[in-house]
Enzyme design. Structure first.
Site, PDB file in Angstrom:
ATOM      1  N   CYS A   1      -2.290   8.571   4.297  1.00  0.00           N
ATOM      2  CA  CYS A   1      -2.181   7.754   2.402  1.00  0.00           C
ATOM      3  C   CYS A   1      -3.427   7.783   2.069  1.00  0.00           C
ATOM      4  CB  CYS A   1      -1.687   6.583   3.018  1.00  0.00           C
ATOM      5  SG  CYS A   1      -2.777   5.172   3.673  1.00  0.00           S
TER       6      CYS A   1
ATOM      7  N   GLU B   1       1.003  -0.999   0.209  1.00  0.00           N
ATOM      8  CA  GLU B   1      -0.532   0.147   0.390  1.00  0.00           C
ATOM      9  C   GLU B   1       0.533   0.799  -0.047  1.00  0.00           C
ATOM     10  OE1 GLU B   1      -0.752   2.920   1.759  1.00  0.00           O
ATOM     11  OE2 GLU B   1      -1.670   1.992   2.936  1.00  0.00           O
TER      12      GLU B   1
END
Length: 679
Positions: free
Chosen positions: A297, A258
């Site tokens: 993120c 990720e």
């Protein structure tokens, strides 16, 4: 000021830093607060301890045992979260940021614990879907199953969420039966170390289930084997380097990443100034820019609005950002704290300048802004910075440079197709939000942009009061994204657990599949018992135990009474000629629900006993019409048992109705809650 030695936990022992340690600075004051790193950790011992001690212990537990373990851990962390709040301020995070990181991480563990009890069996093998008939007479079948990998999960986490970032990977890994070695980012590893200590001190985890590396991994990745897994959160450059390591490639080691993501938010054409949607859009953008100082993120990096209302969007966002107090996160009045480090501040300012080369800065001068707090002048503070790029089609940096801080760019779009094209220029993102009340706009966005995103978040006045926000990954939903976002998936409920298990196709007879899956498969042996199954307690019932009823003849009077009593006078039950014109019926037929009611009358044992309640039925199918004069009988088989709490469990019964020719007329699964005692 005392400098903390952040330790690693290796094969049951805490080991302090050595000469290879790095200094860690407070994000608030710039002072040295800790040191972490040990260049001589025994990597081989760690891996062996995880695989052969932790892995064996976890795999000996059922899914439900591991789910109970997760719940106990979450409850223990809940009791000690103030310690985690207190230590986390030094990362630059505010109290509201702590709630996202610490409470969010604990909440994630609770969700996986609950899903483990409700959606996974109290067994060692997970059945992935239903069985597949592979032969004419049903004596040879196939089934997909999942079992734990026999290795270790190495979790390499980012600095921004030292608690949630660990727990959101740890929970599905432990539930899947796989031990973990956690490697947090050094800049905030002191928070993770405390969280690990709290969990280990509880005594809840079996030995070897959790180890910690504070500092560098050394050559650990070179020692991994095909049964191991690497989970990574961080930059695309680091992910690319790790993913291409020869042992990972040659051993086909699962690598779940990720990474970078230029997430977007789109203001729908219908969300004009003055609407609740417009205000919601501004609120979401400002919140995502300032929460964790933009170090998320999932934060919004690109903001798209219809060209005619871009000026109104710029004015509303800047007005909101002007209210955001920047300073010492320990002050309850502070809305946005500091970046994690001086190095991160330097990186943010350099990349913001790259954005500024093709976009106008409309808010946030990093060389002239107010910082609240007497000790904050040497900290890693920047203001929220908003840019405006009027030519998004020719812009490059605005679609390619992720500034991991409080930096976003507003851009115009001409129509929805144009907006979709701009959103997709991010080359793969974790999330895009669309603020609209127009269902056609939402449908069009899904068709055009879903393939480029791990999550699409739609919000408007109807859902805004209960929505969780653009930037909040939920344990129930997948977190990850294609392309630039890493191509991986985390969370997603049971889907996340499957990342730590091997899917295997098994083939064999019904009896073999029943034995493996602990779930009765039609065609497997039927076990007879002299007592009615409804008189037997949950634990006394045996998978495959079968009860067969006497037949009951269906009459015209039954059909007409049922129709009159229920009000269901559908023509197929009442008009013989009309029913014959229907290609499915030979003439008047019995109601399907009449058959279910008569079936219950045939197999139910009416006395008080261990059966507490009928909670529903699944997979109902009507195979063949039943006419007046037909005789139905029932076969009731104990299909599966799942404990639910300390008093009762769920029994899934396979129910088959046949006629006088032994032809199946209906089939379904009946669910009951059964006591552990006979009452």
């Amino acid at each position: 000021m005392t400098v903390q030695d952040v330790e690693s936990f290796v094969a049951g022992q805490w080991i302090g830093p050595d000469s290879a340690a790095r200094e860690i600075h407070s994000a608030i004051t710039g002072d040295i607060i800790a040191r972490a790193g040990n260049g001589s950790l025994d990597v081989d011992t760690m891996l062996d301890h995880a695989r052969n001690v932790g892995g064996l212990a976890l795999r000996a537990l059922t899914f439900h045992d591991r789910a109970k373990m997760l719940k106990a851990l979450a409850l223990h962390l809940e009791q000690h979260k103030q310690q985690l709040y207190d230590i986390s301020f030094a990362t630059g995070a505010t109290q509201k940021d702590h709630v996202i990181d610490i409470d969010g991480g604990i909440g994630t563990m609770f969700v996986f614990a609950s899903k483990g009890r409700r959606e996974l069996p109290d067994a060692h093998v997970y059945l992935d879907g239903d069985f597949e008939p592979l032969s004419r007479n049903g004596t040879f079948l196939g089934q997909h199953i999942c079992t734990p990998m026999h290795g270790v999960a190495v979790h390499i986490n980012a600095f921004n969420f030292p608690v949630w970032g660990m727990l959101e990977k740890l929970a599905p890994s432990l539930l899947g039966g796989m031990p973990v070695i956690v490697k947090p980012a050094t800049a905030s590893c002191y928070v993770t170390e405390l969280c690990v200590r709290i969990m280990l001190d509880s005594g809840i985890l079996p030995a070897g289930a959790l180890q910690l590396v504070s500092g560098g991994l050394g050559n650990m990745l070179d020692k991994l084997i095909s049964q191991d897994i690497v989970g990574f959160t961080g930059s695309a450059d680091t992910a690319r380097s790790l993913r291409s390591a020869p042992p990972i490639l040659s051993n086909a080691i699962r690598f779940v990443a990720e990474q970078d993501s230029l997430n977007s938010s789109v203001l729908g054409p219908d969300a004009t100034p003055g609407t609740p949607e417009f205000d919601l859009f501004v609120k979401e953008v400002a919140r995502e820019m300032t929460t964790k100082a933009g170090q998320k993120c999932t934060a919004i990096r690109r903001i798209f609005a219809p060209r005619p209302i871009v000026p109104a969007v710029l004015d509303a966002i800047t007005t909101t950002l002007a209210k955001a107090t920047v300073g010492d996160p320990r002050d309850s009045a502070t809305r946005m704290g500091a970046l994690i480090s001086v190095a991160q501040k330097k990186d943010v300012l350099e990349k913001a300048d790259m954005i500024g080369a093709e976009a106008e800065r409309v808010f946030g001068d990093p060389h002239n802004f107010e910082i609240a707090g007497p000790d904050a002048q040497n900290g890693s503070f920047v203001p929220p910075m908003l840019f405006h790029c009027d030519t998004p089609d020719t812009g490059v940096s605005v679609h390619d440079v992720e500034v991991f801080g409080p930096v976003s760019t507003v851009m115009p779009y001409e129509d929805i197709d144009h907006a979709i094209g701009l959103v997709n220029r991010g080359k793969g993102s974790l999330v895009a939000s669309v603020i609209t009340r127009d269902g056609e706009v939402a449908r069009h966005m899904v068709r055009g942009a879903a393939a480029f995103h791990g999550r699409l978040y739609f919000n408007n006045r109807d859902s805004m009061n209960e929505s969780t926000g653009h930037g909040s990954p939920l344990p129930h939903m997948v977190h990850g994204g294609p392309g630039r976002a890493g191509g991986g998936e985390e969370l997603g409920g049971v889907r996340g657990v499957m990342h730590y298990m091997q899917r295997t196709a098994i083939q064999g007879s019904p009896d073999i599949l029943t034995a493996i899956g602990q779930k009765w498969v039609p065609g497997a042996q039927e076990i007879k018992h002299e007592d009615h199954p409804f008189t037997r307690s949950f634990h006394a019932l045996v998978i495959g135990e079968t009860f067969k009823t006497q037949p009951r003849v269906i009459t015209v009077a039954d059909i007409e009474h049922f129709a009159e009593f229920t009000g269901d006078t559908f023509y197929a039950h009442m008009d013989d000629d009309a029913a014959r014109r229907n290609p499915f019926f030979p003439g008047r037929v019995a109601h399907g629900y009449l058959l279910l009611s008569f079936a219950a009358g045939l197999f139910v044992q009416p006395d008080e006993g261990p059966v507490l309640a009928n909670t529903g039925l699944d997979n109902l199918r009507f195979m063949k019409p039943v006419e007046a004069g037909d005789a139905i009988k029932v076969r009731l088989t104990t299909k599966q048992k799942t404990p639910r709490n300390d008093e009762y469990g769920e029994v899934r019964w396979h129910v088959t109705l046949t006629n006088q020719h032994d032809e199946r007329v209906a089939e379904y699964d009946l669910l009951t809650m059964n006591s552990y005692d006979t009452r």
